[in-house]
Design a protein around this motif. Structure first.
Motif, short mmCIF file in Angstrom:
data_model
loop_
_atom_site.label_atom_id
_atom_site.label_comp_id
_atom_site.label_asym_id
_atom_site.label_seq_id
_atom_site.Cartn_x
_atom_site.Cartn_y
_atom_site.Cartn_z
N THR A 177 0.88 -1.17 0.00
CA THR A 177 0.00 0.00 0.00
C THR A 177 0.92 1.22 0.00
OG1 THR A 177 -0.12 0.01 2.41
CG2 THR A 177 -1.86 -1.18 1.23
N PRO A 178 0.45 2.38 -0.44
CA PRO A 178 1.34 3.53 -0.58
C PRO A 178 2.11 3.91 0.70
CG PRO A 178 -0.70 3.96 -1.74
CD PRO A 178 -0.89 2.67 -0.97
N GLY A 179 1.41 4.04 1.81
CA GLY A 179 2.07 4.43 3.06
C GLY A 179 3.05 3.39 3.56
N CYS A 180 2.65 2.14 3.52
CA CYS A 180 3.51 1.06 4.01
C CYS A 180 4.72 0.87 3.10
CB CYS A 180 2.73 -0.23 4.16
SG CYS A 180 1.46 -0.11 5.45
N THR A 181 4.54 1.09 1.80
CA THR A 181 5.67 1.01 0.88
C THR A 181 6.65 2.12 1.16
OG1 THR A 181 4.34 -0.08 -0.82
CG2 THR A 181 6.34 1.05 -1.57
N LYS A 182 6.16 3.33 1.36
CA LYS A 182 7.03 4.47 1.68
C LYS A 182 7.83 4.19 2.94
CE LYS A 182 8.57 8.75 1.83
NZ LYS A 182 9.93 8.91 1.36
N GLN A 183 7.15 3.70 3.97
CA GLN A 183 7.82 3.43 5.25
C GLN A 183 8.86 2.32 5.09
OE1 GLN A 183 5.28 2.03 8.44
NE2 GLN A 183 6.64 2.90 9.98
N ALA A 184 8.52 1.23 4.41
CA ALA A 184 9.46 0.13 4.22
C ALA A 184 10.69 0.59 3.43
CB ALA A 184 8.77 -1.04 3.51
N CYS A 185 10.46 1.38 2.39
CA CYS A 185 11.58 1.88 1.58
C CYS A 185 12.44 2.85 2.38
CB CYS A 185 11.07 2.50 0.29
SG CYS A 185 10.38 1.27 -0.85
N ASN A 198 0.92 5.02 16.78
CA ASN A 198 0.25 5.93 15.85
C ASN A 198 1.25 6.80 15.10
OD1 ASN A 198 -2.52 5.18 16.44
ND2 ASN A 198 -2.20 6.15 18.42
N VAL A 199 2.34 6.19 14.66
CA VAL A 199 3.36 6.94 13.93
C VAL A 199 2.90 7.16 12.49
CG1 VAL A 199 5.21 6.01 15.38
CG2 VAL A 199 4.70 4.91 13.19
N ARG A 200 3.47 8.15 11.84
CA ARG A 200 3.18 8.43 10.44
C ARG A 200 4.10 7.60 9.56
NH1 ARG A 200 0.17 13.03 9.63
NH2 ARG A 200 -0.11 14.35 11.45
N ALA A 201 3.59 7.16 8.44
CA ALA A 201 4.41 6.38 7.50
C ALA A 201 5.51 7.26 6.91
CB ALA A 201 3.55 5.80 6.39
N THR A 202 5.15 8.45 6.49
CA THR A 202 6.11 9.34 5.85
C THR A 202 6.86 10.15 6.91
OG1 THR A 202 4.68 9.51 3.93
CG2 THR A 202 6.35 11.22 4.19
N GLY A 203 8.17 10.10 6.85
CA GLY A 203 9.01 10.86 7.77
C GLY A 203 9.30 10.17 9.08
N HIS A 204 8.71 9.00 9.30
CA HIS A 204 8.90 8.33 10.58
C HIS A 204 10.35 7.87 10.80
CE1 HIS A 204 8.47 5.93 14.11
NE2 HIS A 204 8.81 4.83 13.45
N VAL A 205 10.98 7.33 9.76
CA VAL A 205 12.34 6.82 9.93
C VAL A 205 13.30 7.97 10.27
CG1 VAL A 205 14.24 5.56 8.85
CG2 VAL A 205 11.89 4.80 8.51
N ALA A 206 13.13 9.11 9.63
CA ALA A 206 13.97 10.27 9.96
C ALA A 206 13.76 10.70 11.40
CB ALA A 206 13.67 11.42 9.00
N LYS A 207 12.51 10.72 11.85
CA LYS A 207 12.22 11.07 13.25
C LYS A 207 12.82 10.03 14.19
CE LYS A 207 8.48 11.92 16.56
NZ LYS A 207 9.22 11.27 17.63
N LEU A 208 12.68 8.75 13.84
CA LEU A 208 13.23 7.69 14.67
C LEU A 208 14.75 7.84 14.79
CD1 LEU A 208 12.80 5.02 16.23
CD2 LEU A 208 13.12 3.84 14.04
N ARG A 209 15.41 8.12 13.69
CA ARG A 209 16.87 8.32 13.71
C ARG A 209 17.23 9.48 14.64
NH1 ARG A 209 20.07 7.13 8.51
NH2 ARG A 209 20.95 9.11 9.12
N ARG A 210 16.49 10.57 14.56
CA ARG A 210 16.74 11.70 15.47
C ARG A 210 16.54 11.27 16.92
NH1 ARG A 210 13.89 14.42 11.44
NH2 ARG A 210 12.00 14.46 12.70
N ASP A 211 15.43 10.56 17.19
CA ASP A 211 15.13 10.12 18.55
C ASP A 211 16.20 9.18 19.10
OD1 ASP A 211 12.80 11.62 18.38
OD2 ASP A 211 11.48 9.88 18.12
N LEU A 212 16.81 8.40 18.20
CA LEU A 212 17.86 7.46 18.60
C LEU A 212 19.25 8.10 18.61
CD1 LEU A 212 16.69 4.28 16.63
CD2 LEU A 212 16.52 4.67 19.11
N GLY A 213 19.32 9.35 18.17
CA GLY A 213 20.61 10.05 18.14
C GLY A 213 21.51 9.59 17.01
N ILE A 214 20.91 9.12 15.92
CA ILE A 214 21.69 8.66 14.76
C ILE A 214 21.78 9.81 13.78
CG2 ILE A 214 21.79 7.02 12.85
CD1 ILE A 214 20.15 5.09 14.64
#
Length: 160
Positions: free
Chosen positions: A44-52, A138-154
């Motif tokens: 699905t569009p959101g899940c594909t964006k998040q996985a990629c 309840n995270v967003r598909a788009t931009g979540h990985v970037a936010k996660l990296r910030r939260d993890l200090g990466i």
């Protein structure tokens, strides 16, 4: 609905079929930090964006000591197609009966005061001892990985 996990909670054990036809268990990651992300539906569009996004940031996450694992209610055959189509390089697991999502409080939604069944897009980070260090619901598909990296200090400067 299960009570949401918080830092310090023990990670619920699991063993699920994966996209390569085998089985993946939490114990396979003993001694490693793990990012478990729950997503509603492959291809699905959101899940594909998040996985990629996870695929494109996998090297930096692994470089910081994190393994990434995606979990959805999709059947293994659909996960196999998703992995091949999007060239995903991390395990995708099939939680068809929602038992693992329920154990991680990623199943069951509330909207306008009404509760109904469904997957809650969530990310749970575990330490090498199997304890929760971060739980995001309840995270967003788009931009979540970037936010996660910030939260993890990466560092995010090398992200595509």
């Amino acid at each position: 609905m299960t009570e949401r996990l918080v830092p310090g909670d023990p990670a619920p054990a699991f063993s699920l079929p994966n996209s390569t036809g085998g089985t993946t268990s939490l114990t396979d990651f003993s001694g490693q930090q793990v990012v478990l992300y729950f997503y509603p539906a492959a291809m699905t569009p959101g899940c594909t964006k998040q996985a990629c996004d996870f695929r494109d940031n996998l090297a930096s996450l692994q470089g910081a000591g994190y393994q990434v694992v995606g979990i959805s209610p999709d059947p293994v055959a659909k996960l196999e197609k998703f992995v091949a189509k999007e060239e995903l390089t991390f395990p995708l697991l099939s939680d068809s009966d929602h038992a693992v999502a329920l154990a991680y409080a990623a199943w069951g939604k509330e909207n306008y005061g009404k509760t109904y069944e469904g997957l809650i897009r969530s990310t749970i980070v575990l330490d090498g001892l199997g304890k929760v260090t971060m739980a995001q619901y309840n995270v967003r598909a788009t931009g979540h990985v970037a936010k996660l990296r910030r939260d993890l200090g990466i560092e995010t400067s090398d992200a595509a």
